[in-house]
Design a protein around this motif. Sequence first.
Motif, short mmCIF file in Angstrom:
data_model
loop_
_atom_site.label_atom_id
_atom_site.label_comp_id
_atom_site.label_asym_id
_atom_site.label_seq_id
_atom_site.Cartn_x
_atom_site.Cartn_y
_atom_site.Cartn_z
N ALA A 72 -4.74 -12.82 10.85
CA ALA A 72 -4.73 -12.15 12.17
C ALA A 72 -5.63 -10.93 12.10
CB ALA A 72 -3.30 -11.74 12.52
N GLU A 73 -5.76 -10.37 10.90
CA GLU A 73 -6.69 -9.26 10.63
C GLU A 73 -6.94 -9.25 9.15
OE1 GLU A 73 -6.13 -6.30 8.75
OE2 GLU A 73 -4.21 -7.10 8.15
N TRP A 74 -8.05 -8.67 8.76
CA TRP A 74 -8.30 -8.49 7.33
C TRP A 74 -9.30 -7.36 7.16
CZ3 TRP A 74 -12.99 -9.22 4.66
CH2 TRP A 74 -14.04 -9.71 5.44
N ALA A 75 -9.35 -6.78 5.96
CA ALA A 75 -10.27 -5.67 5.72
C ALA A 75 -10.50 -5.49 4.22
CB ALA A 75 -9.68 -4.38 6.29
N VAL A 76 -11.59 -4.80 3.92
CA VAL A 76 -11.85 -4.38 2.54
C VAL A 76 -11.35 -2.94 2.43
CG1 VAL A 76 -13.58 -4.03 0.73
CG2 VAL A 76 -13.94 -5.80 2.48
N VAL A 77 -10.41 -2.71 1.51
CA VAL A 77 -9.87 -1.36 1.33
C VAL A 77 -9.97 -1.01 -0.15
CG1 VAL A 77 -7.90 0.18 1.74
CG2 VAL A 77 -8.16 -1.87 3.16
N HIS A 78 -10.60 0.13 -0.45
CA HIS A 78 -10.81 0.56 -1.84
C HIS A 78 -11.38 -0.58 -2.70
CE1 HIS A 78 -8.39 3.87 -0.52
NE2 HIS A 78 -7.28 3.17 -0.49
N GLY A 79 -12.29 -1.36 -2.13
CA GLY A 79 -12.95 -2.42 -2.89
C GLY A 79 -12.16 -3.71 -3.04
N ASN A 80 -10.94 -3.76 -2.50
CA ASN A 80 -10.14 -4.99 -2.55
C ASN A 80 -9.97 -5.57 -1.16
OD1 ASN A 80 -9.37 -4.95 -5.42
ND2 ASN A 80 -8.30 -3.07 -4.85
N LEU A 81 -9.70 -6.87 -1.10
CA LEU A 81 -9.51 -7.53 0.18
C LEU A 81 -8.02 -7.58 0.52
CD1 LEU A 81 -11.86 -10.54 -0.62
CD2 LEU A 81 -12.33 -8.75 1.05
N TYR A 82 -7.72 -7.30 1.79
CA TYR A 82 -6.33 -7.33 2.27
C TYR A 82 -6.32 -8.08 3.60
CZ TYR A 82 -5.28 -3.37 -0.84
OH TYR A 82 -5.11 -2.55 -1.92
N GLY A 83 -5.28 -8.87 3.82
CA GLY A 83 -5.19 -9.56 5.11
C GLY A 83 -3.75 -9.87 5.50
N THR A 84 -3.57 -10.04 6.81
CA THR A 84 -2.26 -10.38 7.37
C THR A 84 -2.29 -11.80 7.88
OG1 THR A 84 -1.99 -8.10 8.13
CG2 THR A 84 -0.55 -9.76 9.14
N ASP A 102 2.32 -2.57 7.30
CA ASP A 102 1.75 -1.40 6.61
C ASP A 102 0.30 -1.78 6.32
OD1 ASP A 102 0.77 0.17 4.53
OD2 ASP A 102 2.66 0.23 3.44
N ILE A 103 -0.60 -1.41 7.22
CA ILE A 103 -2.00 -1.82 7.05
C ILE A 103 -2.95 -0.67 7.34
CG2 ILE A 103 -1.48 -4.24 7.57
CD1 ILE A 103 -2.75 -3.86 10.28
N ASP A 104 -4.20 -0.81 6.96
CA ASP A 104 -5.15 0.29 7.09
C ASP A 104 -5.69 0.37 8.53
OD1 ASP A 104 -7.20 -1.70 7.22
OD2 ASP A 104 -8.59 -0.22 6.41
N THR A 105 -6.52 1.37 8.77
CA THR A 105 -7.00 1.65 10.14
C THR A 105 -7.91 0.54 10.68
OG1 THR A 105 -8.74 2.99 9.14
CG2 THR A 105 -6.81 4.16 9.92
N GLN A 106 -8.67 -0.11 9.81
CA GLN A 106 -9.54 -1.21 10.28
C GLN A 106 -8.69 -2.37 10.77
OE1 GLN A 106 -12.76 -2.03 7.15
NE2 GLN A 106 -11.20 -0.93 5.99
N GLY A 107 -7.65 -2.69 10.00
CA GLY A 107 -6.75 -3.78 10.37
C GLY A 107 -5.98 -3.46 11.64
N ALA A 108 -5.55 -2.20 11.77
CA ALA A 108 -4.80 -1.79 12.96
C ALA A 108 -5.66 -1.98 14.22
CB ALA A 108 -4.37 -0.34 12.82
N ALA A 109 -6.94 -1.64 14.12
CA ALA A 109 -7.84 -1.78 15.27
C ALA A 109 -7.99 -3.26 15.65
CB ALA A 109 -9.20 -1.16 14.94
#
Length: 202
Positions: A72-84, A102-109
Amino acid sequence: MIDRRGTLFVVSAPSGAGKTTLCHEIRLRLLDLAYSVSVTTRAPRPGEVDGKDFRFVTESEFRAMLDRGEFAEWAVVHGNLYGTRADALETALGEGRDVLLDIDTQGAAQLRTRYPEAVLVFIVAPSMAELEQRLRERRSDAEREIARRLDRARHEVVMWRQYDYLIVNRDLKEAAEQLEAIIQAERCRTTRLELRFPDLEV
Ligand code: 5GP
């Protein structure tokens, strides 16, 4: 009597603001709140359990999920990949369950675009000095990593205006009370509800 589709409660914060602890606390207070377990390529930290805290995958596994459109969203955070995962969110929402993310600002957007009715909450530490101290006390990160997280926090903190709510985390209990109040108030919003009295024709 009341029908309600579930609501997404998205919590973001620069690292060190106490977001993980706060999310943990709110889950103890609101036991009916579902928690979105993210998929990540980051290595597990001591004590983290696969499938409970995160789903830990390799980069190629993550990329395959991405190619299949599973996020539904994903992002690179501190060099690692995260996704929901989208399917987990849809299942919970369809069942009328509220979901905490609990997700970062890119994912929230990204989630704001996909789910305009999501509630976005931003958490900040009372000061940058306090943030730095908290990052150091955590001791799980190397010095270079702390510097990287601090630098990122300076950039991220300005994102607060894109959120619906802001919590200054001076004290865990107070912050948890504020987050709980936000969730409870949003649950009562008329725009989210369908009211049906069995004994009243309207
Ligand atoms: P950590 O690896 O320190 O637990 O998390 C690092 C950052 O990644 C945090 O800001 C956290 O909120 C964010 N994060 C965790 N899961 C996801 C996710 O699924 N998507 C996005 N976009 N960020 C996430």
